[in-house]
Design an enzyme around this catalytic site. Structure first.
Site, short mmCIF file in Angstrom:
data_model
loop_
_atom_site.label_atom_id
_atom_site.label_comp_id
_atom_site.label_asym_id
_atom_site.label_seq_id
_atom_site.Cartn_x
_atom_site.Cartn_y
_atom_site.Cartn_z
N SER A 38 0.82 -1.43 0.00
CA SER A 38 0.00 -0.05 -0.08
C SER A 38 0.80 1.17 -0.13
O SER A 38 1.83 1.23 0.62
CB SER A 38 -0.92 -0.14 1.13
OG SER A 38 -1.48 1.05 1.49
N TYR A 73 -2.48 0.08 10.18
CA TYR A 73 -2.53 -0.43 9.05
C TYR A 73 -1.32 -0.49 8.12
O TYR A 73 -0.81 -1.16 7.51
CB TYR A 73 -3.72 0.16 8.15
CG TYR A 73 -3.67 -0.44 6.84
CD1 TYR A 73 -3.95 -1.66 6.27
CD2 TYR A 73 -3.43 0.54 5.87
CE1 TYR A 73 -4.17 -2.25 4.82
CE2 TYR A 73 -3.51 0.15 4.48
CZ TYR A 73 -4.03 -1.02 4.16
OH TYR A 73 -3.78 -1.67 2.77
N LYS A 84 2.00 -3.21 6.52
CA LYS A 84 2.26 -3.37 5.31
C LYS A 84 3.77 -2.95 5.41
O LYS A 84 4.44 -3.73 4.66
CB LYS A 84 1.63 -2.46 4.38
CG LYS A 84 -0.03 -2.46 4.24
CD LYS A 84 -0.24 -4.06 3.31
CE LYS A 84 -1.60 -4.09 3.23
NZ LYS A 84 -2.08 -5.35 2.55
#
Length: 337
Positions: free
Chosen positions: A124, A148, A152
């Site tokens: 991402s 989040y 990643k």
């Protein structure tokens, strides 16, 4: 060639399966259906004439994954399975670290045991954090600002460490920017469970009457119109990026990292206006406070993917909105209908 697709019944995963089949590959899906529906797998079959084998299971189950990798003669793995909402990750960080990081470690352990060494990871643009310069390149500093994004980034570091320790792996990292849109048939799209965490599906639900208005999170960012700027890219372009990466790097050892975006930043208000045109009416909106974990602006530098993968985002913002509206208007309650 058989490809294991974790999270293959989900939004990006299911459309990647369509692209894989259309390109001559055989996807085998593993999905726990926590944020997806088997109806998406049926739609893959109706669009391509080939319904992929789908196993309902979790990436926490190493034994299941080893069995699938061996018995289905899997040669490559595309890994989509993971939680993906920035704002939710702020309130539920342990869920995100457990599912995204531990789940990926389990998958890599299963691949290690089964002798499969080709891996494509769904990363991402959040790994870039609050960027100092635009556009961001694959070599821009990484510093995620949400749980989040940190999951990643942690996984990227894990893959880089793995490549140094075991140099026979081919590890491709695809950093998506903001995938939106749907299949132009209206058969496959983003079916958010509960209240959507992303702009486009929320806007689509406002358009069909499932939500009263669109909350615009922050109107005081240092951007041309005060709203956040993102690089919105059609989900089919993202799906095709995975096929390009698989074709290019199958058996090519090392870590290969690419941005998948359009190279153009568009504001929340620009997307809102384009979607209003697509559905043919002005939609209600309301300016509200910023969300924790959100940044002001980010868009991609995409020349590396163009040069090395022969890939480029081809679909316009209008197509992203039109395809989303076609999906949502035909499926106002999503796959549940």
């Amino acid at each position: 060639m058989n490809v294991l697709v974790t999270g293959g019944a989900g939004y990006i995963g299911s459309l990647t399966c369509v692209s894989l089949i259309e390109s001559g590959y055989t996807p085998v899906i593993l999905d726990n259906l926590s944020n997806s529906k088997l109806a998406a797998v049926e739609a893959i079959g109706s669009l391509t004439g080939k319904t992929p084998e789908c196993h309902v299971g979790d990436i926490g189950d190493i034994a299941l994954m080893v069995e699938l990798l061996r018995s289905r003669k899997i040669e490559s793995v595309i890994h989509f399975a993971g939680k993906k909402a920035v704002s939710e990750s702020v309130s539920k960080p342990l869920d995100y670290y457990r599912n995204n990081v531990t789940g990926t470690l389990n998958l890599l352990a299963a691949m290690q045991e089964a002798g499969v060494r080709d891996f494509i990871f769904s990363s991402s643009a959040t790994v870039y954090g609050e960027p100092k310069q635009m556009p961001v390149t694959e070599n821009s500093p990484r510093s995620a600002v949400s749980p989040y994004g940190r999951t990643k980034l942690m996984i990227e570091h894990i893959l880089e460490d793995l490549a140094r320790a075991e140099p026979d792996w081919s590890l491709t990292i695809l950093r998506y920017f903001n995938p939106v849109g749907a299949h132009p048939s209206g058969r496959i799209g983003e079916d958010s469970q509960g209240v959507p965490n992303n702009l486009m599906p929320y806007l689509a639900q406002v358009a069909v009457g499932r939500r009263d208005y669109l909350p615009i999170f922050g109107g005081d960012y240092p951007t041309p119109d005060g709203t956040a700027v993102r690089d919105y890219v059609h989900v089919l372009d993202v799906a095709e990026g995975h096929v390009a990466a698989l074709r290019t790097h199958k058996g090519q050892v090392g870590v290969h990292t690419y941005n998948l975006g359009t190279g153009q930043g568009r504001s929340v208000l620009e997307l809102f206006t384009a979607f209003s045109h697509a559905c043919g009416r002005n939609l209600p909106s309301r300016l509200v406070e910023r969300r924790p974990g959100d940044i002001a602006a980010i868009w991609a530098e995409i020349s590396k993917a163009e040069r090395q993968l022969n890939w480029r985002a081809r679909r316009s913002l209008d197509e992203m909105c039109q395809d989303t509206w076609r999906w949502q208007s035909a499926n106002p309650d999503g796959y549940r209908a």
